[in-house]
Design a protein around this motif. Structure first.
Motif, PDB file in Angstrom:
ATOM      1  N   LYS A  20       1.875   2.194   7.599  1.00 48.14           N
ATOM      2  CA  LYS A  20       1.072   0.968   7.734  1.00 48.14           C
ATOM      3  C   LYS A  20       1.599  -0.150   6.846  1.00 48.14           C
ATOM      4  O   LYS A  20       1.513  -1.318   7.222  1.00 48.14           O
ATOM      5  CB  LYS A  20      -0.413   1.240   7.482  1.00 48.14           C
ATOM      6  CG  LYS A  20      -0.712   1.717   6.087  1.00 48.14           C
ATOM      7  CD  LYS A  20      -2.141   2.152   5.950  1.00 48.14           C
ATOM      8  CE  LYS A  20      -2.456   2.532   4.499  1.00 48.14           C
ATOM      9  NZ  LYS A  20      -1.494   3.467   3.871  1.00 48.14           N
ATOM     10  N   SER A  38      -3.057  -3.158  -0.714  1.00 49.15           N
ATOM     11  CA  SER A  38      -4.145  -2.797  -1.638  1.00 49.15           C
ATOM     12  C   SER A  38      -3.876  -1.471  -2.343  1.00 49.15           C
ATOM     13  O   SER A  38      -4.307  -1.263  -3.475  1.00 49.15           O
ATOM     14  CB  SER A  38      -5.487  -2.753  -0.905  1.00 49.15           C
ATOM     15  OG  SER A  38      -5.487  -1.743   0.087  1.00 49.15           O
ATOM     16  N   GLY A  39      -3.129  -0.568  -1.686  1.00 50.56           N
ATOM     17  CA  GLY A  39      -2.810   0.708  -2.329  1.00 50.56           C
ATOM     18  C   GLY A  39      -2.029   0.505  -3.617  1.00 50.56           C
ATOM     19  O   GLY A  39      -2.159   1.279  -4.567  1.00 50.56           O
ATOM     20  N   ALA A  40      -1.217  -0.575  -3.648  1.00 50.45           N
ATOM     21  CA  ALA A  40      -0.426  -0.840  -4.849  1.00 50.45           C
ATOM     22  C   ALA A  40      -1.339  -1.051  -6.055  1.00 50.45           C
ATOM     23  O   ALA A  40      -1.003  -0.665  -7.179  1.00 50.45           O
ATOM     24  CB  ALA A  40       0.464  -2.062  -4.642  1.00 50.45           C
ATOM     25  N   TYR A  42      -4.253   0.397  -6.663  1.00 51.56           N
ATOM     26  CA  TYR A  42      -4.691   1.710  -7.162  1.00 51.56           C
ATOM     27  C   TYR A  42      -3.532   2.433  -7.849  1.00 51.56           C
ATOM     28  O   TYR A  42      -3.711   3.120  -8.855  1.00 51.56           O
ATOM     29  CB  TYR A  42      -5.288   2.539  -6.014  1.00 51.56           C
ATOM     30  CG  TYR A  42      -6.586   1.942  -5.521  1.00 51.56           C
ATOM     31  CD1 TYR A  42      -7.790   2.188  -6.186  1.00 51.56           C
ATOM     32  CD2 TYR A  42      -6.609   1.067  -4.433  1.00 51.56           C
ATOM     33  CE1 TYR A  42      -8.970   1.603  -5.762  1.00 51.56           C
ATOM     34  CE2 TYR A  42      -7.792   0.484  -4.007  1.00 51.56           C
ATOM     35  CZ  TYR A  42      -8.964   0.747  -4.672  1.00 51.56           C
ATOM     36  OH  TYR A  42     -10.134   0.153  -4.270  1.00 51.56           O
ATOM     37  N   SER A  95       1.374   8.698  -6.772  1.00 55.87           N
ATOM     38  CA  SER A  95       0.645   8.812  -5.497  1.00 55.87           C
ATOM     39  C   SER A  95      -0.597   9.677  -5.688  1.00 55.87           C
ATOM     40  O   SER A  95      -1.703   9.308  -5.273  1.00 55.87           O
ATOM     41  CB  SER A  95       1.528   9.447  -4.419  1.00 55.87           C
ATOM     42  OG  SER A  95       2.619   8.629  -4.141  1.00 55.87           O
ATOM     43  N   SER A  98      -3.119   7.924  -8.035  1.00 50.14           N
ATOM     44  CA  SER A  98      -3.823   6.780  -7.448  1.00 50.14           C
ATOM     45  C   SER A  98      -4.966   7.268  -6.566  1.00 50.14           C
ATOM     46  O   SER A  98      -6.029   6.643  -6.501  1.00 50.14           O
ATOM     47  CB  SER A  98      -2.861   5.902  -6.648  1.00 50.14           C
ATOM     48  OG  SER A  98      -2.301   6.622  -5.575  1.00 50.14           O
ATOM     49  N   ALA A 102      -8.798   6.221  -7.176  1.00 53.11           N
ATOM     50  CA  ALA A 102      -9.393   5.493  -6.045  1.00 53.11           C
ATOM     51  C   ALA A 102     -10.733   6.086  -5.607  1.00 53.11           C
ATOM     52  O   ALA A 102     -11.485   5.439  -4.885  1.00 53.11           O
ATOM     53  CB  ALA A 102      -8.430   5.468  -4.862  1.00 53.11           C
ATOM     54  N   ARG A 108     -13.187   0.997  -7.837  1.00 50.92           N
ATOM     55  CA  ARG A 108     -13.178   0.252  -6.569  1.00 50.92           C
ATOM     56  C   ARG A 108     -13.894  -1.089  -6.748  1.00 50.92           C
ATOM     57  O   ARG A 108     -13.428  -2.123  -6.276  1.00 50.92           O
ATOM     58  CB  ARG A 108     -13.829   1.066  -5.446  1.00 50.92           C
ATOM     59  CG  ARG A 108     -13.223   2.451  -5.252  1.00 50.92           C
ATOM     60  CD  ARG A 108     -13.561   3.030  -3.914  1.00 50.92           C
ATOM     61  NE  ARG A 108     -12.847   2.331  -2.854  1.00 50.92           N
ATOM     62  CZ  ARG A 108     -11.600   2.588  -2.493  1.00 50.92           C
ATOM     63  NH1 ARG A 108     -10.926   3.551  -3.081  1.00 50.92           N
ATOM     64  NH2 ARG A 108     -11.025   1.891  -1.549  1.00 50.92           N
ATOM     65  N   GLN A 115      -8.895  -8.193  -4.675  1.00 52.22           N
ATOM     66  CA  GLN A 115      -8.357  -8.054  -3.313  1.00 52.22           C
ATOM     67  C   GLN A 115      -8.769  -9.251  -2.450  1.00 52.22           C
ATOM     68  O   GLN A 115      -7.961  -9.804  -1.703  1.00 52.22           O
ATOM     69  CB  GLN A 115      -8.843  -6.748  -2.682  1.00 52.22           C
ATOM     70  CG  GLN A 115      -8.286  -5.507  -3.395  1.00 52.22           C
ATOM     71  CD  GLN A 115      -8.928  -4.234  -2.882  1.00 52.22           C
ATOM     72  OE1 GLN A 115      -8.518  -3.706  -1.855  1.00 52.22           O
ATOM     73  NE2 GLN A 115      -9.928  -3.740  -3.591  1.00 52.22           N
ATOM     74  N   ARG A 129      -7.274   1.485   2.874  1.00 53.84           N
ATOM     75  CA  ARG A 129      -8.177   2.500   3.423  1.00 53.84           C
ATOM     76  C   ARG A 129      -9.535   1.907   3.793  1.00 53.84           C
ATOM     77  O   ARG A 129     -10.202   2.386   4.698  1.00 53.84           O
ATOM     78  CB  ARG A 129      -8.435   3.629   2.400  1.00 53.84           C
ATOM     79  CG  ARG A 129      -7.202   4.310   1.840  1.00 53.84           C
ATOM     80  CD  ARG A 129      -6.475   5.077   2.912  1.00 53.84           C
ATOM     81  NE  ARG A 129      -5.365   5.869   2.371  1.00 53.84           N
ATOM     82  CZ  ARG A 129      -4.247   5.377   1.870  1.00 53.84           C
ATOM     83  NH1 ARG A 129      -4.062   4.071   1.826  1.00 53.84           N
ATOM     84  NH2 ARG A 129      -3.282   6.161   1.409  1.00 53.84           N
ATOM     85  N   ARG A 179      -4.075  14.697  -0.218  1.00 55.71           N
ATOM     86  CA  ARG A 179      -4.462  13.286  -0.373  1.00 55.71           C
ATOM     87  C   ARG A 179      -5.369  12.848   0.768  1.00 55.71           C
ATOM     88  O   ARG A 179      -6.343  12.134   0.553  1.00 55.71           O
ATOM     89  CB  ARG A 179      -3.219  12.392  -0.431  1.00 55.71           C
ATOM     90  CG  ARG A 179      -2.590  12.382  -1.802  1.00 55.71           C
ATOM     91  CD  ARG A 179      -2.053  11.016  -2.140  1.00 55.71           C
ATOM     92  NE  ARG A 179      -0.791  10.756  -1.484  1.00 55.71           N
ATOM     93  CZ  ARG A 179      -0.350   9.541  -1.222  1.00 55.71           C
ATOM     94  NH1 ARG A 179      -1.082   8.485  -1.517  1.00 55.71           N
ATOM     95  NH2 ARG A 179       0.813   9.362  -0.653  1.00 55.71           N
TER      96      ARG A 179
HETATM   97  O1   DC Z   1      -1.630   3.248   0.593  1.00 51.68           O
HETATM   98  P1   DC Z   1      -1.158   3.970  -0.648  1.00 51.68           P
HETATM   99  O2   DC Z   1      -0.599   5.363  -0.389  1.00 51.68           O
HETATM  100  O3   DC Z   1      -0.212   3.154  -1.469  1.00 51.68           O
HETATM  101  O4   DC Z   1      -2.486   4.172  -1.528  1.00 51.68           O
HETATM  102  C1   DC Z   1      -2.481   4.844  -2.753  1.00 51.68           C
HETATM  103  C2   DC Z   1      -3.838   5.491  -2.966  1.00 51.68           C
HETATM  104  O5   DC Z   1      -4.835   4.502  -3.151  1.00 51.68           O
HETATM  105  C3   DC Z   1      -4.300   6.380  -1.816  1.00 51.68           C
HETATM  106  O6   DC Z   1      -4.390   7.732  -2.212  1.00 51.68           O
HETATM  107  C4   DC Z   1      -5.676   5.904  -1.444  1.00 51.68           C
HETATM  108  C5   DC Z   1      -5.989   4.780  -2.362  1.00 51.68           C
HETATM  109  N1   DC Z   1      -6.374   3.568  -1.656  1.00 51.68           N
HETATM  110  C6   DC Z   1      -7.720   3.359  -1.459  1.00 51.68           C
HETATM  111  O7   DC Z   1      -8.516   4.206  -1.809  1.00 51.68           O
HETATM  112  N2   DC Z   1      -8.154   2.208  -0.897  1.00 51.68           N
HETATM  113  C7   DC Z   1      -7.278   1.284  -0.484  1.00 51.68           C
HETATM  114  N3   DC Z   1      -7.723   0.157   0.071  1.00 51.68           N
HETATM  115  C8   DC Z   1      -5.895   1.504  -0.630  1.00 51.68           C
HETATM  116  C9   DC Z   1      -5.473   2.667  -1.216  1.00 51.68           C
END
Ligand code: DC
Length: 229
Positions: A20, A38-40, A42, A95, A98, A102, A108, A115, A129, A179
């Motif tokens: 994605k 947004s994952g970055a 976390y 990974s 995070s 998260a 959050r 965000q 997510r 995960r």
């Molecule tokens: O997308 P990613 O693999 O870089 O995300 C890293 C972690 O962050 C993943 O285990 C879930 C969490 N995450 C989340 O809970 N909410 C988001 N919006 C993005 C990522």
């Protein structure tokens, strides 16, 4: 600067290693929109905590780190406290870390405004997510991008090999499943496919095909300036 509901958001949610991020970044570049990975955020919180020796399950301390995160996004590079951590936040240990931080509601909550601040004209493509359920519920297009766990593990394997890092598919597959389990079954903002999200299963698609499909969905919902206007 115009921000808020007047600015269109394209949200792309999905599980780990679904591709994605690649698709979202390409769609943003194509539309000349801003991009939020947004994952970055976390991942950065997990890295900052590990660097400082803070236990990942210490929610109040982790939330404090999230509030005070000194992060700068510049093109495709990400800086934490002035240090380029673009690659350092992509390791398997970050990974896993995070996904642990998260799951914490205070973390959050601490990242929510940060965000939403990415939403500015001409528009934003955001991946994660909970982009669709929590952060940008009024997104003009919601895509749930996924692929089979086996395909995702294989893609991650090839990525690592490309970087000269050896690993094995069964281990990567197990880690992805762990995960997925954490990200989908946590109480706070779990990964779900909303009824108004379009499903994009990339198991049998190339990256180019996945990008093209999202752009086809974008066309009717994002008014483009007419030629010569
Ligand atoms: O997308 P990613 O693999 O870089 O995300 C890293 C972690 O962050 C993943 O285990 C879930 C969490 N995450 C989340 O809970 N909410 C988001 N919006 C993005 C990522």
């Amino acid at each position: 600067m115009v921000s808020g509901p007047a600015v269109p958001v394209i949200a792309i949610d999905g599980p780990s290693a679904s591709g994605k991020g690649t698709v979202a970044a390409a769609v943003a570049a194509h539309l000349d929109f801003h991009y939020l990975d947004s994952g970055a955020l976390y991942r950065l919180v997990a890295k900052a905590a590990l660097d400082r020796g803070v236990l990942l399950n210490d929610e109040p301390k982790i939330a404090k780190i999230a509030v005070n995160l000194a992060v700068r996004f510049s093109g495709t590079s990400i800086y934490l406290d002035g240090e380029d951590v673009t690659d350092a936040i992509r390791t398997e240990s970050i990974s896993a870390g995070s996904s642990i931080v998260a799951a914490q509601p205070a973390v959050r909550a601490a990242l929510l405004a940060r965000q939403r601040a990415f939403r500015s004209l001409p528009g934003l493509v955001a991946d994660g997510r909970d982009m669709e359920s929590i952060v940008f519920p009024d997104a003009v297009l919601k895509v749930f991008l996924t692929a089979s766990a086996e395909t995702r593990a294989e893609r991650r394997y090839k990525q690592l090999i490309g970087k000269g890092i050896s690993d094995n598919i069964p281990r990567l597959l197990q880690e992805l499943r762990d995960r997925d389990e954490r990200d989908c079954n946590r109480a706070s903002a779990p990964l779900i496919q909303l009824p108004d999200a379009r499903l994009l299963d990339t198991t049998n698609l190339t990256v180019a095909e996945a990008i093209a499909q999202v752009l086809r969905w974008v066309e009717p919902v994002i008014p483009r300036p007419s030629m010569g206007a």
